[in-house]
Design a protein around this motif. Structure first.
Motif, mmCIF file in Angstrom:
data_model
loop_
_atom_site.group_PDB
_atom_site.id
_atom_site.type_symbol
_atom_site.label_atom_id
_atom_site.label_comp_id
_atom_site.label_asym_id
_atom_site.label_seq_id
_atom_site.Cartn_x
_atom_site.Cartn_y
_atom_site.Cartn_z
ATOM 1 N N PRO A 64 0.788 -1.541 0.174
ATOM 2 C CA PRO A 64 -0.021 -0.275 -0.136
ATOM 3 C C PRO A 64 1.217 1.429 -0.054
ATOM 4 N N ALA A 65 2.372 0.781 0.436
ATOM 5 C CA ALA A 65 3.418 2.534 0.537
ATOM 6 C C ALA A 65 3.418 3.047 -0.775
ATOM 7 N N ALA A 66 3.710 1.504 -1.282
ATOM 8 C CA ALA A 66 4.006 1.714 -2.562
ATOM 9 C C ALA A 66 2.720 1.907 -3.905
ATOM 10 N N SER A 67 1.550 2.072 -3.504
ATOM 11 C CA SER A 67 1.327 1.554 -4.470
ATOM 12 C C SER A 67 0.273 3.054 -4.647
ATOM 13 N N SER A 68 0.268 3.666 -5.349
ATOM 14 C CA SER A 68 -0.497 5.401 -5.810
ATOM 15 C C SER A 68 -1.935 4.411 -4.967
ATOM 16 N N ALA A 69 -2.671 3.919 -4.849
ATOM 17 C CA ALA A 69 -4.116 3.885 -4.803
ATOM 18 C C ALA A 69 -4.091 3.292 -3.296
ATOM 19 N N GLY A 70 -3.279 3.466 -2.921
ATOM 20 C CA GLY A 70 -2.521 2.524 -1.063
ATOM 21 C C GLY A 70 -3.742 1.659 -0.821
ATOM 22 N N ARG A 71 -3.719 0.970 -1.270
ATOM 23 C CA ARG A 71 -3.605 -0.320 -1.079
ATOM 24 C C ARG A 71 -3.374 -1.932 -1.558
ATOM 25 N N TYR A 72 -4.168 -3.021 -1.655
ATOM 26 C CA TYR A 72 -3.445 -3.901 -2.212
ATOM 27 C C TYR A 72 -4.217 -4.477 -3.283
ATOM 28 N N ASP A 73 -4.281 -4.524 -4.243
ATOM 29 C CA ASP A 73 -5.287 -4.375 -5.453
ATOM 30 C C ASP A 73 -6.233 -5.987 -5.746
ATOM 31 N N TYR A 74 -4.652 -6.728 -5.074
ATOM 32 C CA TYR A 74 -5.436 -7.780 -5.324
ATOM 33 C C TYR A 74 -6.555 -8.857 -3.870
ATOM 34 N N TRP A 75 -6.517 -8.235 -3.167
ATOM 35 C CA TRP A 75 -7.745 -8.255 -2.150
ATOM 36 C C TRP A 75 -8.706 -8.934 -3.142
ATOM 37 N N THR A 76 -9.306 -7.955 -4.174
ATOM 38 C CA THR A 76 -10.701 -7.914 -4.919
ATOM 39 C C THR A 76 -10.279 -9.558 -5.903
ATOM 40 N N LYS A 77 -9.157 -9.610 -6.038
ATOM 41 C CA LYS A 77 -9.407 -11.433 -6.721
ATOM 42 C C LYS A 77 -10.245 -12.053 -5.984
ATOM 43 N N ILE A 78 -10.780 -11.997 -4.471
ATOM 44 C CA ILE A 78 -11.161 -13.054 -3.626
ATOM 45 C C ILE A 78 -12.130 -12.894 -2.935
#
Length: 514
Positions: A262-276
């Motif tokens: 999240p610190a490195a992401s421009s969205a501030g989150r881990y995007d792959y949670w949505t895969k679940i």
């Protein structure tokens, strides 16, 4: 090769009589009936020659790279991943932050997947600045896994088991499909996991701990696998080491997903949670995801073939627990690409399963169940036969086809002509077909993924498989970038190259601040 663990008797040496039975003062044999000194799970291991396995590894490396190279030369990359990883390695090689413009202008790739270990490829890239260097590195890493798996198997089983397992592993569908999928970061995990399993089987527990630590730098989910290594160490009696390693694995898993990415992401989150938790636009509860882990025949088929390639003997080994974290997230995922036997996701399971096969055979040779002890004698050649038989339906079979080596067909020639029309150093927006051939010396964007950048060149393959046919390529380029105007620079076959005719914008997202 040395013939190890073949019998419980000693060979005669010069000047000595053959070994006799135990004398009257010998300690009683407390092993279970049917367990010989050379076949039990605690049997000592011996030294084996390295050369045959280096030769086998070199052959496998050549086969893997040959397939990858000609797929690349025929412009047959199956996804954008090879281009993504080349942009990342190119950045590391230039001592820059790992920005991958294919994912979006100025996109920091550590905010997508946490794989800093690929920076180790920078020295190779200095020598060979091309996507082909990544393909070669992956081939070498997969082949190194085969050397470790095969040699370890011979150490604990003896005979020709090692070379049989080398063949079975080297031709396994998990490895072959990963070769077809081009380069991925998991190539580093394959030999590392082989070394971890080797150390566990040889009871070198400190080595197992040390080899597992770098796994957290390969991909964000592998911290969970490290935690399972810690659990195994705990079970094997190294309680302090096991507890500490398990805690480290869990901490690395949580910190990477919750803090670092999240610190490195421009969205501030881990995007792959949505895969679940999402199936398309539909929300899916965790309970539904858990209840649906076996709701597809594709998932069941994958599980059967995972264990089947080891002649089902991997089920006899505790090492098989190491595949649970990877299988867990794949079965929970709503993305069908994660379920089956294609792509690269199963490659990291192969060294674990084949060393679990070796362990399972060793444990079964002295079984009280006669059928199991008998089956253990043939399980290794059965696994090798399965791998050879399956290869007729897997990627490496293409190496037997003459058309695999033809790179002068009309499509390939048209693609190379399009590349020649794109100046070095330019900013290019393109699709998968040309992408990995451009990333070594151009700034490359994914087509439609770089709004406001007004790239110098828009190059597309009209036969790429667009949802709607592109009738007017210039109009399409200007639709993507209304801030610029384009003209047709080159057209050959299905490939078109448009160049910008208006001045470069003062502000280009991801390139410089306004």
């Amino acid at each position: 090769m040395l013939e190890l663990n073949k019998s419980g008797t000693d060979r005669s040496e010069p000047g000595r009589l053959p070994a006799q039975g135990p004398g009257p003062d010998a300690a009683p044999d407390t092993r279970p009936a049917g367990t010989s000194p050379s076949t039990g799970p605690d049997a000592p291991v011996g030294r084996v020659p390295l050369r045959p396995y280096l030769v086998a590894g070199a052959i496998l490396c050549a086969l893997y790279f040959l397939y990858s190279y000609f797929q690349y030369a025929r412009f047959g990359s199956p996804s954008w991943d090879l281009g993504i990883f080349e942009q990342e390695v190119r950045a590391y090689a230039g001592f820059d932050a790992p920005v991958v413009d294919i994912k979006g202008p100025g996109y920091l790739i550590l905010g997508d997947h946490f794989s800093p270990i690929v920076a180790l490829l920078a020295p190779l890239y200095w020598i060979w600045p091309s996507a082909e260097s990544l393909l070669f590195a992956q081939a070498a890493l997969f082949a190194l896994g085969a050397v470790i798996v095969g040699r370890t198997t011979q150490q604990i089983l003896g005979g020709r088991s090692g070379l049989c397992v080398t063949v079975a592993y080297g031709l396994s569908w998990g490895i072959q499909e990963a070769v077809k999928a081009d380069f991925h970061e998991i190539a580093f995990a394959v030999p590392l996991l082989a070394l971890v399993c080797r150390a566990l089987l040889l009871k070198r527990y400190t080595a197992a701990l040390l080899w597992s630590l770098p796994l957290v730098l390969v991909k964000e989910d592998l911290g969970a696998t490290v935690a399972v290594v810690g659990f195994l160490l705990f079970v094997y009696g190294r309680r302090l080491q096991g507890a500490l390693l398990a805690a480290f694995g869990v901490a690395a898993f949580v910190v990477t997903l919750v803090v670092l990415i999240p610190a490195a992401s421009s969205a501030g989150r881990y995007d792959y949670w949505t895969k679940i938790d999402k199936n398309g636009e539909q929300d899916v509860s965790m309970l539904d995801s858990v209840l649906g882990v076996l709701n597809s025949s594709v998932k069941i088929e994958m599980l059967v073939f995972l264990i089947g390639i080891t002649a089902f003997m991997a089920l006899r080994s505790p090492l098989t627990l190491l595949i649970v974290p990877t299988l867990g997230w794949r079965l929970l995922s709503q993305d069908s690409n994660h379920w089956g036997m294609v792509w690269h996701y199963s490659a990291i399971l192969m060294p674990v399963l084949f060393l679990a096969l070796a362990d399972g055979v060793r444990r079964s040779r002295g079984s009280h169940r006669p059928w199991l002890a008998s089956y253990a004698k043939v399980a290794v050649p059965v696994a090798a036969a399965i791998a050879v038989a399956m290869t007729q339906h897997l990627p490496l079979r293409d190496l037997l086809r003459p058309e695999t080596y033809r790179t002068d067909d009309a499509r390939s020639q048209a693609a190379r002509a399009a590349l020649d029309a794109i100046p070095a150093g330019s900013r290019v927006e393109t699709d998968i077909t040309l992408m990995a051939h451009l990333t070594s010396d151009r700034t490359v964007y994914w087509v439609g993924g770089a709004p406001g950048t007004a790239p110098d060149i828009v190059a597309i393959n009209l036969d790429f498989g667009w949802s709607r046919p592109i009738q007017d390529p210039v109009a399409y380029a200007e639709q993507l970038h209304p801030e610029a105007r384009y003209r047709l620079k080159h057209r050959g076959g299905s490939f078109v190259v448009m160049e910008r005719t208006t001045p470069e914008p003062d502000r280009i997202p991801g390139v410089r601040d306004g």
